[in-house]
Scaffold this motif. Structure first.
Motif, mmCIF file in Angstrom:
data_model
loop_
_atom_site.group_PDB
_atom_site.id
_atom_site.type_symbol
_atom_site.label_atom_id
_atom_site.label_comp_id
_atom_site.label_asym_id
_atom_site.label_seq_id
_atom_site.Cartn_x
_atom_site.Cartn_y
_atom_site.Cartn_z
ATOM 1 N N ARG A 627 -7.391 94.087 -19.716
ATOM 2 C CA ARG A 627 -6.464 94.183 -20.915
ATOM 3 C C ARG A 627 -5.326 95.074 -20.553
ATOM 4 O O ARG A 627 -4.034 94.941 -21.113
ATOM 5 C CB ARG A 627 -6.894 94.318 -22.100
ATOM 6 C CG ARG A 627 -6.042 94.315 -23.381
ATOM 7 C CD ARG A 627 -6.643 94.738 -24.684
ATOM 8 N NE ARG A 627 -6.467 96.209 -24.849
ATOM 9 C CZ ARG A 627 -5.513 96.770 -25.231
ATOM 10 N NH1 ARG A 627 -4.297 96.171 -25.768
ATOM 11 N NH2 ARG A 627 -5.492 98.125 -25.330
ATOM 12 N N VAL A 628 -5.587 96.319 -19.922
ATOM 13 C CA VAL A 628 -4.718 97.242 -19.753
ATOM 14 C C VAL A 628 -3.830 97.106 -18.673
ATOM 15 O O VAL A 628 -2.716 97.410 -18.510
ATOM 16 C CB VAL A 628 -5.544 98.631 -19.722
ATOM 17 C CG1 VAL A 628 -4.637 99.862 -19.387
ATOM 18 C CG2 VAL A 628 -6.135 98.857 -21.045
ATOM 19 N N ILE A 629 -4.277 96.497 -17.499
ATOM 20 C CA ILE A 629 -3.608 96.633 -16.456
ATOM 21 C C ILE A 629 -2.353 95.969 -16.157
ATOM 22 O O ILE A 629 -1.291 96.587 -15.830
ATOM 23 C CB ILE A 629 -4.630 95.830 -15.209
ATOM 24 C CG1 ILE A 629 -5.612 96.821 -14.763
ATOM 25 C CG2 ILE A 629 -3.587 95.633 -13.917
ATOM 26 C CD1 ILE A 629 -6.653 96.043 -14.025
ATOM 27 N N PRO A 630 -1.857 94.990 -16.762
ATOM 28 C CA PRO A 630 -0.666 94.297 -17.046
ATOM 29 C C PRO A 630 0.519 95.373 -17.719
ATOM 30 O O PRO A 630 1.611 95.030 -17.349
ATOM 31 C CB PRO A 630 -0.796 93.035 -17.830
ATOM 32 C CG PRO A 630 -2.291 92.695 -17.689
ATOM 33 C CD PRO A 630 -3.204 93.925 -17.859
ATOM 34 N N HIS A 631 0.000 96.128 -18.508
ATOM 35 C CA HIS A 631 0.849 97.050 -19.313
ATOM 36 C C HIS A 631 1.098 98.537 -18.369
ATOM 37 O O HIS A 631 1.781 99.217 -19.020
ATOM 38 C CB HIS A 631 0.378 97.231 -20.723
ATOM 39 C CG HIS A 631 0.258 95.922 -21.230
ATOM 40 N ND1 HIS A 631 1.190 95.232 -21.747
ATOM 41 C CD2 HIS A 631 -0.970 95.450 -21.560
ATOM 42 C CE1 HIS A 631 0.460 94.135 -22.522
ATOM 43 N NE2 HIS A 631 -0.562 94.409 -22.328
ATOM 44 N N LEU A 632 0.475 98.624 -17.055
ATOM 45 C CA LEU A 632 0.627 99.740 -16.550
ATOM 46 C C LEU A 632 1.872 99.588 -15.540
ATOM 47 O O LEU A 632 1.869 98.750 -14.749
ATOM 48 C CB LEU A 632 -0.505 100.096 -15.566
ATOM 49 C CG LEU A 632 -1.843 100.247 -16.664
ATOM 50 C CD1 LEU A 632 -3.086 100.473 -15.627
ATOM 51 C CD2 LEU A 632 -1.653 101.137 -17.589
ATOM 52 N N PRO A 633 2.727 100.716 -15.336
ATOM 53 C CA PRO A 633 3.506 100.885 -14.043
ATOM 54 C C PRO A 633 3.082 101.130 -12.934
ATOM 55 O O PRO A 633 3.094 102.420 -12.270
ATOM 56 C CB PRO A 633 4.448 102.043 -14.725
ATOM 57 C CG PRO A 633 3.610 102.893 -15.697
ATOM 58 C CD PRO A 633 2.765 101.866 -16.249
#
Length: 779
Positions: A627-633
């Motif tokens: 869930r977190v990976i797509p929102h990480l730069p």
């Protein structure tokens, strides 16, 4: 209460009385009377700070764990077997207690960290009573946290004491009932925001202090027979007399006094700037007098000062010039003062959330390992190190408690007691916040508004604070809850803040060595102290060698050389690296009257200093959450981690490479600039070349070598899948390397042709093939 807490012995009596009252409360005959009296006293707080009300609150939320005569405890022997015992006497200054075994009736002197208070199961009456007063705990905490008090307030000591007890009541209630049952009380009262604000304050005390010992210190100081107010006045008059005496004796100044009269590097700075100085001092191991000189040369501008520090920090130390060194002499302490300053480091200070002033700096060359031969994975398990560190911390905290009671018994002042109670309130506020986050409901979002955060980065700083406070299992649960519940827009900033944590130097290092060769009849003893360390990693030079059985290096975590004892003597293969729990290494070297060898040399590096570990754990968990990976730069994180892997060494570098592997595996085309790996590729090829030259020596690959091999194997497979292998390989290598490889390939082709020619010439007649005859079969 005044009768019970009238002296040091009164703490034992008060603790015993509290146990008696709790026992009576569970009795059907007394429960109604005690419950009514408790209800009457608690409802008068926090507006009527009578001793009776405070003592009632103290009994309700629980006395601190005290080793009192006659109390039951559990003794854990060296085989980790429990024994029910009764305490006969506790020697605080020696950290030991005399106990009697209930079963065998034998007496025994044991170390106090081997004793565990026998906590009987909370009865349902006690649990419901805590739940019953939850609203009162919330009311008291909210009211007092909103009230700005200082030590000059007449009832400041009592007020801060009640606040700490109310927060303790909240903490115990949360441990029993969880957050879901008390969620409304926190969210509607605004207490959650007040807790975050309180948690962000420092205790002002050494991080070595245990919460239990601070609670005992508070009670014992408050219960002094002498009147605290009169003692404060007496101390003021004594101070005035000393100042008058100093005025008379001022003309006589020795060289040592002249050193001590040098200016304090923190003098004249506001509180925020002082904290910034202390944080920079701890993180970069930079001398305070050097930092003060740089601050003055930057016209006392904090932003310019930080930029100058960043510019001059080369990854190991802050470089200085003559102008800085000359100005710094105004604040440079003597050697004796520097030793005292070192022993007082690792103070719990206010949380300062610094802006991300620095961006990842590209590296042209990766730092080489200082001692790659001795590089090993951690041999001790983290749980063993944590357990041993907890024992040491308990011993050191007991020493601090005994020292403070001795020094304050005759000069107890309300200002100091106010500080102690404030520190206790801060620590309990942190525990309450940790309990709330660990049980955070899935249907409530975590955002800046609900916690009153200054920004997403503030959440990362809170996670770092809680990591230093709680057990690893609870902290990991907190981290998972936070990542699951926080807004998606917060994740990127939190990740970059974690990257910045890892950029901070997390490995303080000190080196010690003997003369080479050493002298006969040597008897030398010293210590290495690095405040804030959970454990120390000791690595020996491959040349270490002493006369076996006669000349010995002894190492321990205690000054009496009894705890975590290690001894080394003989040839180099007998000097094995190891990890020592705690922040202090004591060592002693002795030699006899004949025969000497090369001697010893070792480096001491520290684990869990600074925020490196926090940043690593946060990023590791983030890169494991779908869930977190797509929102990480990912591109920026990749850039940061490549820089960390290039600049850090040892276990820090291995952890950064671990994160790089995770990023490669979850990234898509264009997410990461793989050409940034060039310095690490050069380091890897250098290690490969050295391995080829040392093929005669048996052994396994070093951890760094294995980690880099895995990184480039996975990366090559990844770029092959993406169809950009050729561009990737060309980008990693220099033109000189490509020309050299081409020349080598050409030379190989020529050599192969000559060998083939010779083979054909020798075998031609046999096969009916003459290379010089055009009519032959070969023709």
């Amino acid at each position: 209460m005044q009768l019970l807490l009238c002296s040091r012995v009164g703490l034992d009596w008060a603790s015993s009385m509290a146990d008696i009252l709790r026992s009576l409360n569970s009795s059907g005959q007394w429960h109604g009377v005690i419950a009514a009296f408790t209800d009457h006293c608690i409802k008068q707080l926090p507006f009527q700070l009578k001793h009776t009300n405070i003592f009632t609150l103290l009994v309700l939320v629980g006395f601190p764990e005290v080793l009192c005569m006659g109390t039951r405890s559990v003794y854990m022997d060296n085989a980790n077997e429990p024994h029910n015992v009764i305490i006969l006497k506790h020697f605080t200054e020696k950290n030991r207690a005399v106990v009697v075994d209930i079963k065998t009736r034998k007496r025994k002197t044991v170390k106090d960290y081997q004793l565990i208070q026998k906590c009987e199961q909370e009865g349902s009456d006690s649990q419901s009573q805590l739940r019953q007063y939850l609203q009162h705990f919330v009311l008291i905490s909210t009211h007092l946290l909103q009230t700005s008090l200082d030590s000059s307030y007449a009832e400041a000591v009592e007020t801060t004491w009640v606040l700490s007890l109310a927060l303790k009541g909240l903490y115990r209630t949360l441990k029993i009932h969880g957050f879901k049952e008390v969620q409304a009380a926190f969210l509607q009262s605004g207490l959650l925001k007040l807790l975050v604000k309180k948690c962000s304050k420092g205790t002002g005390f050494s991080k070595t202090w245990l919460l239990r010992d601070l609670e005992i210190l508070s009670i014992m100081l408050y219960s002094s027979k002498q009147d605290i107010s009169s003692l404060a006045e007496q101390e003021d008059s004594e101070r005035e007399e000393r100042e008058q005496d100093q005025d008379v004796e001022q003309p006589v100044v020795g060289p040592v006094d002249a050193e001590q009269n040098k200016l304090d590097p923190l003098e004249g700075l506001d509180e925020a700037t002082k904290i910034c100085f202390l944080m920079t001092h701890d993180a970069l191991n930079a001398p305070l007098h050097i930092l003060r000189a740089m601050y003055e040369l930057q016209m006392k501008r904090t932003d310019s000062f930080f930029l100058e520090v960043q510019k001059r920090f080369d990854g190991d130390v802050i470089t200085t010039d003559e102008r800085i060194r000359t100005l710094a002499q105004k604040w440079q302490p003597s050697k004796r003062l520097r030793l005292e300053e070192q022993s007082s480091k690792a103070v719990d200070t206010d949380m300062i959330i610094l802006p991300c002033l620095s961006k990842p700096v590209l590296c042209d060359k990766a730092t080489e390992e200082t001692n790659p031969v001795a590089q090993k994975l951690i041999t001790s398990t983290e749980s063993d190190l944590q357990l041993s560190y907890a024992k040491q911390r308990r011993t050191k905290s007991s020493i601090l408690l005994h020292k403070e009671l001795d020094s304050r018994s005759k000069k107890a002042v309300r200002d100091y007691l106010y500080r102690v109670n404030e520190a206790i309130a801060v620590l309990y506020a942190r525990h309450v916040l940790a309990s709330l986050l660990a049980e955070w409901p899935d249907d409530v979002a975590i955002n800046e508004e609900i916690l009153d955060l200054s920004g997403p980065a503030h959440m990362t700083y809170i996670l770092d604070m809680l990591m230093q406070l709680e057990e690893k299992q609870l902290w990991e649960k907190i981290l998972q809850k936070v990542l699951h519940g926080c807004k998606e827009s917060m994740l990127g900033t939190m990740a970059l803040t974690a990257c910045q944590f890892m950029e901070e130097p997390g490995m303080a290092m000190q080196m010690r060595e003997s003369q080479h060769p050493y002298n006969n009849n040597t008897n030398f003893e010293d210590k290495v102290h690095i405040p804030g360390a959970i454990y120390l990693s000791i690595k020996f030079d491959p040349q270490c060698n002493t006369e076996e059985g006669c000349d010995e290096l002894l190492m321990s975590s205690s000054s009496d050389f009894q705890q975590d004892r290690h001894s080394f003597s003989g040839s180099p293969e007998k000097w094995t690296d190891f990890e020592l729990p705690g922040d202090t290494l004591y060592y002693r070297f002795t030699s006899d009257m004949s025969n000497t060898e090369w001697g010893y040399k070792f480096t001491v590096t520290v684990g869990h200093l600074g925020r490196f570990q926090t940043g690593f754990e946060i990023l590791k968990q983030m890169l494991s959450e779908e869930r977190v990976i797509p929102h990480l730069p990912l591109a920026k994180i990749w850039e940061w981690q490549v820089g960390v892997a290039c600049r850090q060494t040892g276990h820090q570098r291995l952890k950064a490479i671990h994160l790089l592997l995770k990023i490669v595996q979850c990234s898509t085309q264009g997410d990461c600039d793989l050409t940034l790996l060039k310095p690490l590729w050069q380091l890897f090829t250098h290690m490969e070349n050295n391995l080829c030259h040392d093929m005669a020596k048996p052994g396994i690959l070093l951890p760094l070598h294995r980690a880099l091999a895995e990184l480039f194997f996975v990366t090559e497979n990844r770029v092959t899948e993406l169809g950009s292998l050729q561009e990737y390989l060309l980008a990693l290598n220099t033109e000189d390397h490509l020309h050299r490889c081409t020349a080598q390939e050409f030379q190989v082709d020529v050599d192969d042709a000559i060998e083939l020619y010779k083979t054909v010439w020798k075998t031609g007649p046999i096969l009916g093939c003459d290379p010089y005859n055009s009519t032959s079969v070969c023709g």
